[in-house]
Design a protein around this motif. Structure first.
Motif: not given
Length: 206
Positions: A7-9, A126, A129, A194
């Motif tokens: 996922y992205n932030m 992620l 980050l 991450t």
């Protein structure tokens, strides 16, 4: 190989990542995790506890009464252990509780802890980050997107801005990949990694 979404932030899935079987899909060894947690907790003890023995308490230099003829039990000092205010027998002394288990045992326990989290679906990956500036609300917003409370956040290297943004949050710990340990993995409900942290963990510990 286990495969997890990345996922992205903003909380949107942007990719998928295959994880190492050796590190993230190992057989779970509760006995080794228990041993390593005990080792970790022992290493956290300061070991500064101290009581005074017979030779360290004040007073008691004079024999309280003569050896014979009084009808009482013979006594050499009023600071003997059986007297009130006397020294303590076999009391705690300053010591170092630290000890180390074999490296192979520690590695297997770490694999078990990481595999447990992956198996329970409590790992979030992620793509990166970062925070634009040092604000706690940036980390709060990120964790709210994934509905996380008690969480261990792992990055490849500890970033100063992220660390300062996360340190005031209760139930959140931010570490670099080299700082991952069994105790933290079991202590926190979720783990946020991450992509770089995953690669670093697989490189260092596999």
């Amino acid at each position: 190989m286990p495969k997890l979404p990345v996922y992205n932030m903003s909380g949107e899935q942007v990719d998928e990542m295959e994880l190492s079987d050796r590190v993230f899909a190992a057989s779970v060894r509760p006995d080794l995790m228990h041993d390593v947690v005990l080792m970790y907790l022992a290493g956290q003890r300061r070991g500064t506890h101290k009581v005074k023995g017979r030779s360290e308490v004040s007073g008691g230099g004079r024999k309280p009464w003569r050896q014979k003829g009084t009808g009482r039990a013979r006594q050499g000092s009023i600071r003997a252990p059986q007297w009130k205010g006397g020294g303590v027998v076999f009391g705690p002394k300053p010591r170092d509780y630290h000890y180390r288990l074999p490296k192979k045992v520690r590695r297997l326990a770490l694999y078990s802890a990481l595999s447990t989290k992956v198996g329970e679906g409590k790992v979030v990956l992620l793509d990166q980050l970062s925070v634009p500036n040092i604000k706690t609300k940036h980390m709060v917003t990120l964790l709210q997107k994934f509905d996380l409370n008690r969480v261990l956040v792992v990055d490849a290297e500890r970033e100063e801005d992220v660390m300062l943004s996360a340190r005031n949050l209760q139930g959140v710990k931010y570490v670099g990949a080299n700082g991952v340990n069994v105790y933290d993995l079991l202590h926190y409900d979720h783990v946020v990694l991450t992509k770089d942290a995953v690669l670093k963990v697989q490189e260092v510990f596999a």
